[in-house]
Design an enzyme around this catalytic site. Structure first.
Site, PDB file in Angstrom:
ATOM      1  N   LEU A   3       0.642  -1.880  -0.044  1.00 50.31           N
ATOM      2  CA  LEU A   3      -0.184  -0.046   0.169  1.00 50.31           C
ATOM      3  C   LEU A   3       1.296   1.249   0.298  1.00 50.31           C
ATOM      4  CD1 LEU A   3      -3.073  -0.784   2.323  1.00 50.31           C
ATOM      5  CD2 LEU A   3      -2.649  -1.391   0.401  1.00 50.31           C
ATOM      6  N   TYR A  38      -2.849  -8.907  15.370  1.00 47.76           N
ATOM      7  CA  TYR A  38      -2.268  -8.038  14.806  1.00 47.76           C
ATOM      8  C   TYR A  38      -3.280  -7.115  14.894  1.00 47.76           C
ATOM      9  CZ  TYR A  38      -2.630  -6.039   9.936  1.00 47.76           C
ATOM     10  OH  TYR A  38      -2.672  -4.989   9.485  1.00 47.76           O
TER      11      TYR A  38
END
Length: 277
Positions: A13, A135
Site C-alpha cells: 500500500l 495483529y
C-alpha cells in the site's frame, strides 16, 4: 506542506501512496526497513530506517508537518514478532512526530481491530474494539495511543480501518470489504488535507453496495469513494451458496482472521479461501 513522511513506503500500500503524497508537499521523505525503490519522485528522499529505533525515527521526522504511517507487519504472526514493528514501531512514530512538532499522523489501522464484531450488525466509526488476532490487537493499541496523544499532547490522528485493499476484489467477502487502490489514495489525500481532524477513525472501504460499515459520522473528511465491488459480483458469486451461521469467518468482520489460531497467518487463510472460491 513543506514535508510529509511516509513509513512502509516499499509495502503493497505504501508504494501506491508515494506518487500522490509527493504532489502534496515540497518534500516527501519515504522510509522503510527495506532498501530504496528503484526510482524516486523528483521531490522524494528515501531513508532506510528501523521503526523500533526511536533515535532513527526522530531523525527522519525533523521538520515533518504530516506523517502517513503504513509501516508494520501486515498479517497475523506470533506476538513476539509483532511486538517490535507493530507495537513499539507505532509508539516511536507517534513520539517522534510529537517531538518534531508534526500536526497529524494518518495511520493504517485495520478492520481487525474490530474483527470479531458481527458483519450483519451494521457499524459506524464508533464501534468498540474487538480484535480478532494479535495483529488486530496491535491496531487497537495504536488507535488508543493516537487518541491519547491527541488528548494529552494535541497531536491529531486519523486512523483508517482498512478492510481489504487490492487492485481488484479477490473473493466473495470482498464484495463488502474491498478498498480499491484509487479509493485508498482518495481516503489518504482527504485525511492529509482536511484542515482539522482531532482524533478520527474512518473506514477504509470503497463505495460497495454491500458495505456493512458507514463513514457517515466522519463526512467532514470529504472522502468520496468511487469504486464498487458489485461490478465484479457475477465473477465472484458464480453460484449461490448457503451461509453457515456458525462459521465466524462468515459471520465476523475479520473474515478468516476471526478463526485462525493466534499467531498464524490470516493472509494465508484468505489466499486459500480465494483459491477455493
Amino acid at each position: 506542506m513543506k514535508k510529509i513522511v511516509l513509513t512502509g513506503a516499499c509495502g503493497a500500500l505504501g508504494s501506491v501512496l508515494r506518487a500522490p503524497l509527493a504532489k502534496l508537499a515540497e518534500e516527501l521523505v519515504s522510509t522503510d526497513i527495506a532498501q530504496a525503490p528503484a526510482e524516486l519522485m523528483p521531490n522524494e528522499r528515501f531513508v532506510q530506517a528501523d521503526l523500533t529505533d526511536l533515535a532513527n525515527v526522530e531523525a527522519v521526522m525533523q521538520g515533518a508537518e504530516m506523517v502517513v504511517h503504513f509501516g508494520a507487519i501486515p498479517d497475523e504472526a506470533p506476538f513476539e514478532e509483532l511486538l517490535g514493528p507493530n507495537f513499539i514501531g507505532a509508539y516511536t512514530v507517534w513520539e517522534a512526530a510529537h517531538r518534531a512538532g508534526a500536526r497529524r499522523v494518518v495511520y493504517a489501522s485495520s478492520v481487525h481491530a474490530v474483527g470479531l464484531q458481527e458483519t450483519m450488525s451494521g457499524h459506524d466509526t464508533e464501534v468498540p474494539h474487538r480484535p480478532d488476532t494479535f495483529y488486530g490487537l496491535s491496531k487497537c493499541f495504536a488507535e488508543d495511543m493516537g487518541r491519547m496523544f491527541w488528548e494529552k499532547r494535541g497531536l491529531e490522528a486519523v486512523c483508517l480501518r482498512i478492510m481489504s485493499c487490492t487492485p481488484e476484489p479477490q473473493n466473495a467477502r470482498a464484495l463488502y470489504s474491498w478498498l480499491s487502490h484509487g479509493d485508498l489514495v482518495r481516503l489518504v489525500e482527504a485525511s492529509v488535507t482536511t484542515p482539522v481532524t482531532g482524533f478520527t477513525i474512518a473506514w477504509g472501504v470503497s463505495a460497495n453496495s454491500r458495505a456493512p460499515v458507514s463513514n457517515a459520522r466522519v463526512s467532514f473528511l470529504g472522502y468520496h469513494p468511487r469504486d464498487n465491488a458489485e461490478d465484479w459480483a457475477d465473477r465472484l458469486l458464480p453460484t449461490p451458496k448457503s451461509p453457515d451461521p456458525s462459521d465466524p469467518a462468515q459471520r465476523c468482520l475479520g473474515g478468516p482472521f476471526a478463526v485462525v489460531p493466534l499467531g498464524e497467518s490470516g493472509v494465508a487463510a484468505i489466499r486459500r479461501m480465494t483459491e477455493t472460491g
